[in-house]
Write a protein that holds these residues in place. Structure first.
Motif, PDB file in Angstrom:
ATOM      1  N   SER A  78       0.848  -1.184   0.000  1.00 58.46           N
ATOM      2  CA  SER A  78       0.000   0.000   0.000  1.00 58.46           C
ATOM      3  C   SER A  78       0.888   1.240   0.000  1.00 58.46           C
ATOM      4  CB  SER A  78      -0.917   0.012   1.224  1.00 58.46           C
ATOM      5  OG  SER A  78      -0.151   0.064   2.412  1.00 58.46           O
ATOM      6  N   SER A 137       1.085   5.395   1.440  1.00 60.31           N
ATOM      7  CA  SER A 137       0.567   6.500   2.246  1.00 60.31           C
ATOM      8  C   SER A 137       1.373   7.741   1.904  1.00 60.31           C
ATOM      9  CB  SER A 137       0.689   6.206   3.738  1.00 60.31           C
ATOM     10  OG  SER A 137      -0.051   5.059   4.094  1.00 60.31           O
ATOM     11  N   GLU A 150      -3.418  11.415  -3.826  1.00 57.20           N
ATOM     12  CA  GLU A 150      -3.866  10.275  -4.622  1.00 57.20           C
ATOM     13  C   GLU A 150      -3.137  10.212  -5.955  1.00 57.20           C
ATOM     14  OE1 GLU A 150      -5.802   7.738  -3.747  1.00 57.20           O
ATOM     15  OE2 GLU A 150      -5.786   8.643  -1.743  1.00 57.20           O
ATOM     16  N   LYS A 190       0.241   8.735  -5.286  1.00 61.11           N
ATOM     17  CA  LYS A 190       0.112   7.285  -5.116  1.00 61.11           C
ATOM     18  C   LYS A 190       0.010   6.581  -6.465  1.00 61.11           C
ATOM     19  CE  LYS A 190      -2.338   7.376  -0.675  1.00 61.11           C
ATOM     20  NZ  LYS A 190      -3.598   6.985   0.008  1.00 61.11           N
ATOM     21  N   GLU A 191      -0.798   7.129  -7.372  1.00 61.19           N
ATOM     22  CA  GLU A 191      -0.985   6.505  -8.674  1.00 61.19           C
ATOM     23  C   GLU A 191       0.321   6.420  -9.443  1.00 61.19           C
ATOM     24  OE1 GLU A 191      -3.602   7.202 -12.777  1.00 61.19           O
ATOM     25  OE2 GLU A 191      -3.994   8.415 -10.993  1.00 61.19           O
ATOM     26  N   ALA A 229       2.695   3.867  -7.551  1.00 61.62           N
ATOM     27  CA  ALA A 229       2.217   2.485  -7.655  1.00 61.62           C
ATOM     28  C   ALA A 229       2.609   1.873  -8.988  1.00 61.62           C
ATOM     29  CB  ALA A 229       0.707   2.440  -7.469  1.00 61.62           C
ATOM     30  N   TYR A 272       0.024  -3.515  -6.201  1.00 57.21           N
ATOM     31  CA  TYR A 272      -0.436  -2.395  -5.394  1.00 57.21           C
ATOM     32  C   TYR A 272      -1.784  -2.728  -4.769  1.00 57.21           C
ATOM     33  CZ  TYR A 272      -2.235   2.271  -4.237  1.00 57.21           C
ATOM     34  OH  TYR A 272      -2.779   3.365  -3.593  1.00 57.21           O
ATOM     35  N   GLN A 273      -1.900  -2.509  -3.457  1.00 55.47           N
ATOM     36  CA  GLN A 273      -3.130  -2.777  -2.716  1.00 55.47           C
ATOM     37  C   GLN A 273      -3.603  -1.455  -2.086  1.00 55.47           C
ATOM     38  OE1 GLN A 273      -6.220  -3.654  -1.399  1.00 55.47           O
ATOM     39  NE2 GLN A 273      -5.356  -5.733  -1.669  1.00 55.47           N
ATOM     40  N   ARG A 274      -4.778  -0.988  -2.496  1.00 54.58           N
ATOM     41  CA  ARG A 274      -5.285   0.286  -1.970  1.00 54.58           C
ATOM     42  C   ARG A 274      -5.648   0.201  -0.493  1.00 54.58           C
ATOM     43  NH1 ARG A 274      -6.219   4.034  -5.842  1.00 54.58           N
ATOM     44  NH2 ARG A 274      -6.195   3.311  -8.010  1.00 54.58           N
ATOM     45  N   ASP A 275      -6.087  -0.951  -0.060  1.00 49.96           N
ATOM     46  CA  ASP A 275      -6.485  -1.136   1.334  1.00 49.96           C
ATOM     47  C   ASP A 275      -5.262  -1.520   2.159  1.00 49.96           C
ATOM     48  OD1 ASP A 275      -7.581  -1.752   3.777  1.00 49.96           O
ATOM     49  OD2 ASP A 275      -9.149  -3.058   2.989  1.00 49.96           O
ATOM     50  N   ASP A 276      -4.814  -0.593   2.994  1.00 53.88           N
ATOM     51  CA  ASP A 276      -3.610  -0.835   3.783  1.00 53.88           C
ATOM     52  C   ASP A 276      -3.752  -2.049   4.689  1.00 53.88           C
ATOM     53  OD1 ASP A 276      -0.990  -0.125   4.858  1.00 53.88           O
ATOM     54  OD2 ASP A 276      -2.057   0.540   6.639  1.00 53.88           O
ATOM     55  N   ASN A 297       3.677  -1.339   3.720  1.00 53.82           N
ATOM     56  CA  ASN A 297       3.213   0.025   3.489  1.00 53.82           C
ATOM     57  C   ASN A 297       4.406   0.908   3.178  1.00 53.82           C
ATOM     58  OD1 ASN A 297       2.811   2.927   5.085  1.00 53.82           O
ATOM     59  ND2 ASN A 297       1.066   2.326   3.809  1.00 53.82           N
TER      60      ASN A 297
END
Length: 358
Positions: free
Chosen positions: A111, A113, A125, A128-129, A132, A144-148, A154
């Motif tokens: 993930s 942050s 965001e 992050k994109e 990732a 890539y996992q959006r949900d930490d 992380n």
């Protein structure tokens, strides 16, 4: 990730205003050197077991430092510069160190942050994109996992002015996520802040601790986990039930009572430390006007406090506090949930006046 004499660089994030408190806690650990402080961040090197960093209570999160990126401006063109810098980022060595602490899949999910201070012409965001896509390309098989909560790793980017500090979290979850938090209530205190209040109270294994407005029990649990004999209560039955559930999950013996904090059952001068997060009348409503409520609470807290005791209070309205004949010896403004509450430490010894109290 640079290494000198087996020293691993790290950085830790804490609540704004608690940097010095967290630095004191960090300094107690063996094999920690070269501490530096900045806004919300502490950095240094660890020459011992990384697991010791995961025992910190006042820290929100701690990371192995991977890189420092500079010249990160405000224009959108900085996204391309970040993309360029990310191609040089190699997480494999850091993961090898982390694998000694916990199980990590051969092809992990990660993930991201991202946080920064001030305005920019791009969002977290969008950062992050960009990152990732690069990390998935340079680390074949990684996803890539959006949900930490579902990720194995992380990656954190902490951007301050034009400098970005990049790291990978040492623990599986943030340090401020405590295992005992089974029930959450509005206005519940962040555990790392509760731990800081306990630290400021200077408790020992023989200290008695009282939280007269305990909410979901976080302060009491943090005090008990540090060896204190703690008890508390709340006027809200829902809070009492939540605190009892969380206390049970923490595995500590802390009695929780349903009571009126303006009429405490404890005997006079019977408590070594009173530590509490007073109602602000924001996330948790109060039926009595705050000046009246605070005056009544202060009378009770002072009554039960031992002659050499210590009173530690978190409040949004420090000028309303008047704990009679004790003096404020320390006052710290912090940032919490978009508010700027104040921690006040009172002691019978001589000290300074509370701001706003002329």
């Amino acid at each position: 990730m640079s290494r000198v004499s087996n020293a691993l660089p790290f950085f830790a994030l804490t609540t704004a205003g608690l940097e010095a408190i967290s630095a004191q806690e960090l300094a107690r650990l063996p094999h920690i050197t070269s501490q530096t402080l900045s806004y919300r961040r502490l950095s240094g090197t660890c020459q011992g077991d990384l697991a010791s960093l995961c025992t910190l209570r006042t820290i929100d999160d701690v990371f192995l430092e991977l890189a420092t990126w500079r010249e990160i401006g405000r224009p959108r063109s900085s996204l391309e510069w970040l993309r360029h810098l990310a191609f040089a980022l190699d997480l494999h060595e850091a993961v090898a160190h982390l694998a000694r602490l916990r199980a990590i899949r051969r092809f992990p999910q990660f993930s991201l942050s991202v946080s920064f201070v001030g305005k920019r012409n791009y969002t977290s965001e969008e950062i992050k994109e960009v990152l990732a896509k690069v990390l998935e390309y340079t680390h074949r098989g990684w996803l890539y996992q959006r949900d930490d909560r579902q990720a194995d790793l992380n990656v954190r980017v902490f951007l301050e002015q034009d400098v970005a500090t990049v790291g990978v979290r040492i623990s599986k979850t943030p340090l401020h996520d405590r295992f005992y938090q089974q029930v959450h209530l509005p206005g519940a205190l962040k555990p790392s802040v509760a731990a800081a209040l306990v630290m400021l109270a200077q408790i020992t294994s023989t200290t008695t601790v009282l939280d007269p407005c305990c909410g979901s029990g976080t302060i009491l649990i943090e005090a008990a986990l540090q060896g204190a004999c703690a008890c508390g209560g709340d006027s809200n039955p829902t809070a009492v039930a939540a605190a009892q559930t969380n206390v049970t999950a923490a595995g500590v013996a802390v009695p929780i009572f349903h009571w009126d904090a303006t009429s405490l059952p404890q005997a006079c001068a019977s408590i070594d430390r009173v530590i509490t997060n007073l109602p602000w009348g924001r996330q948790v409503s109060v039926e009595t006007a705050l000046p009246v409520l605070y005056r009544r609470l202060c009378t009770q807290m002072r009554r039960v406090l031992a002659p050499a005791g210590r009173l530690v209070v978190l409040t949004h309205d420090p000028a309303l506090l008047d704990p009679l004949d004790v003096s404020c010896v320390e006052q710290i403004e912090i940032s919490l949930f978009g508010q700027r509450p104040t921690i006040l430490v009172f002691s019978p010894t001589s000290g300074k006046n509370v701001k706003g109290d002329q």
